[in-house]
Write a protein that holds these residues in place. Structure first.
Motif, PDB file in Angstrom:
ATOM      1  N   VAL A 129      -1.426 -28.296  17.241  1.00  0.00           N
ATOM      2  CA  VAL A 129      -0.953 -29.153  16.145  1.00  0.00           C
ATOM      3  C   VAL A 129      -2.133 -29.791  15.418  1.00  0.00           C
ATOM      4  O   VAL A 129      -2.172 -29.823  14.181  1.00  0.00           O
ATOM      5  CB  VAL A 129       0.027 -30.223  16.686  1.00  0.00           C
ATOM      6  N   ILE A 130      -3.127 -30.290  16.167  1.00  0.00           N
ATOM      7  CA  ILE A 130      -4.293 -30.904  15.537  1.00  0.00           C
ATOM      8  C   ILE A 130      -5.075 -29.863  14.733  1.00  0.00           C
ATOM      9  O   ILE A 130      -5.526 -30.130  13.616  1.00  0.00           O
ATOM     10  CB  ILE A 130      -5.172 -31.594  16.600  1.00  0.00           C
ATOM     11  N   GLY A 131      -5.226 -28.653  15.292  1.00  0.00           N
ATOM     12  CA  GLY A 131      -5.899 -27.590  14.559  1.00  0.00           C
ATOM     13  C   GLY A 131      -5.163 -27.211  13.287  1.00  0.00           C
ATOM     14  O   GLY A 131      -5.772 -26.977  12.246  1.00  0.00           O
ATOM     15  N   LEU A 132      -3.843 -27.171  13.367  1.00  0.00           N
ATOM     16  CA  LEU A 132      -3.042 -26.847  12.183  1.00  0.00           C
ATOM     17  C   LEU A 132      -3.185 -27.929  11.112  1.00  0.00           C
ATOM     18  O   LEU A 132      -3.330 -27.615   9.920  1.00  0.00           O
ATOM     19  CB  LEU A 132      -1.577 -26.693  12.597  1.00  0.00           C
ATOM     20  N   LEU A 133      -3.163 -29.197  11.523  1.00  0.00           N
ATOM     21  CA  LEU A 133      -3.352 -30.279  10.559  1.00  0.00           C
ATOM     22  C   LEU A 133      -4.730 -30.228   9.925  1.00  0.00           C
ATOM     23  O   LEU A 133      -4.885 -30.460   8.719  1.00  0.00           O
ATOM     24  CB  LEU A 133      -3.132 -31.633  11.247  1.00  0.00           C
ATOM     25  N   PHE A 134      -5.757 -29.895  10.725  1.00  0.00           N
ATOM     26  CA  PHE A 134      -7.114 -29.791  10.187  1.00  0.00           C
ATOM     27  C   PHE A 134      -7.199 -28.651   9.174  1.00  0.00           C
ATOM     28  O   PHE A 134      -7.798 -28.805   8.103  1.00  0.00           O
ATOM     29  CB  PHE A 134      -8.113 -29.576  11.327  1.00  0.00           C
ATOM     30  N   LYS A 135      -6.604 -27.510   9.487  1.00  0.00           N
ATOM     31  CA  LYS A 135      -6.627 -26.384   8.554  1.00  0.00           C
ATOM     32  C   LYS A 135      -5.864 -26.719   7.275  1.00  0.00           C
ATOM     33  O   LYS A 135      -6.282 -26.331   6.180  1.00  0.00           O
ATOM     34  CB  LYS A 135      -6.045 -25.143   9.220  1.00  0.00           C
ATOM     35  N   PHE A 149      -7.432 -26.767   3.553  1.00  0.00           N
ATOM     36  CA  PHE A 149      -6.784 -26.019   2.489  1.00  0.00           C
ATOM     37  C   PHE A 149      -6.539 -26.900   1.265  1.00  0.00           C
ATOM     38  O   PHE A 149      -6.827 -26.508   0.130  1.00  0.00           O
ATOM     39  CB  PHE A 149      -5.466 -25.423   2.997  1.00  0.00           C
ATOM     40  N   VAL A 150      -6.013 -28.104   1.512  1.00  0.00           N
ATOM     41  CA  VAL A 150      -5.732 -29.021   0.399  1.00  0.00           C
ATOM     42  C   VAL A 150      -7.024 -29.408  -0.307  1.00  0.00           C
ATOM     43  O   VAL A 150      -7.079 -29.456  -1.554  1.00  0.00           O
ATOM     44  CB  VAL A 150      -4.964 -30.264   0.915  1.00  0.00           C
ATOM     45  N   LEU A 151      -8.086 -29.684   0.450  1.00  0.00           N
ATOM     46  CA  LEU A 151      -9.366 -30.044  -0.162  1.00  0.00           C
ATOM     47  C   LEU A 151      -9.944 -28.892  -0.984  1.00  0.00           C
ATOM     48  O   LEU A 151     -10.451 -29.103  -2.084  1.00  0.00           O
ATOM     49  CB  LEU A 151     -10.362 -30.470   0.917  1.00  0.00           C
ATOM     50  N   LEU A 152      -9.856 -27.669  -0.460  1.00  0.00           N
ATOM     51  CA  LEU A 152     -10.383 -26.519  -1.201  1.00  0.00           C
ATOM     52  C   LEU A 152      -9.592 -26.251  -2.478  1.00  0.00           C
ATOM     53  O   LEU A 152     -10.176 -25.991  -3.539  1.00  0.00           O
ATOM     54  CB  LEU A 152     -10.398 -25.280  -0.311  1.00  0.00           C
ATOM     55  N   VAL A 153      -8.271 -26.337  -2.404  1.00  0.00           N
ATOM     56  CA  VAL A 153      -7.452 -26.118  -3.603  1.00  0.00           C
ATOM     57  C   VAL A 153      -7.700 -27.229  -4.623  1.00  0.00           C
ATOM     58  O   VAL A 153      -7.830 -26.976  -5.817  1.00  0.00           O
ATOM     59  CB  VAL A 153      -5.956 -26.014  -3.231  1.00  0.00           C
ATOM     60  N   GLY A 154      -7.799 -28.477  -4.134  1.00  0.00           N
ATOM     61  CA  GLY A 154      -8.096 -29.583  -5.048  1.00  0.00           C
ATOM     62  C   GLY A 154      -9.454 -29.423  -5.706  1.00  0.00           C
ATOM     63  O   GLY A 154      -9.613 -29.679  -6.900  1.00  0.00           O
TER      64      GLY A 154
END
Length: 72
Positions: free
Chosen positions: A38-44, A48-53
């Motif tokens: 779960v922590i790994g999924l949240l980090f990914k 993803f959000v930072l890269l798209v932003g």
């Protein structure tokens, strides 16, 4: 025979200390792997959000600078 009937004659420390400790020992690896997943999924998802932003920011910056050059 229900679980409540099994624990009826047991002392309080069996229900509130021994059983949770046994559960953590038995299922500890499973619990740790689920929490790690779960922590790994949240980090990914955050990456993803930072890269798209960042991509949207760069594209908008480029588009605004190219359109302002077109006004000259």
């Amino acid at each position: 025979m229900a679980v409540r009937e099994i624990f009826a004659g047991m002392p309080w420390w069996v229900k509130w200390v021994a059983v949770p400790v046994i559960a953590i020992v038995v299922f500890g690896g499973l619990i740790a792997s689920v929490i790690g997943f779960v922590i790994g999924l949240l980090f990914k998802a955050l990456v993803f959000v930072l890269l798209v932003g960042g991509l949207v920011f760069v594209v908008r910056k480029f588009m605004s600078s190219s359109s302002s050059r077109g006004d000259w």
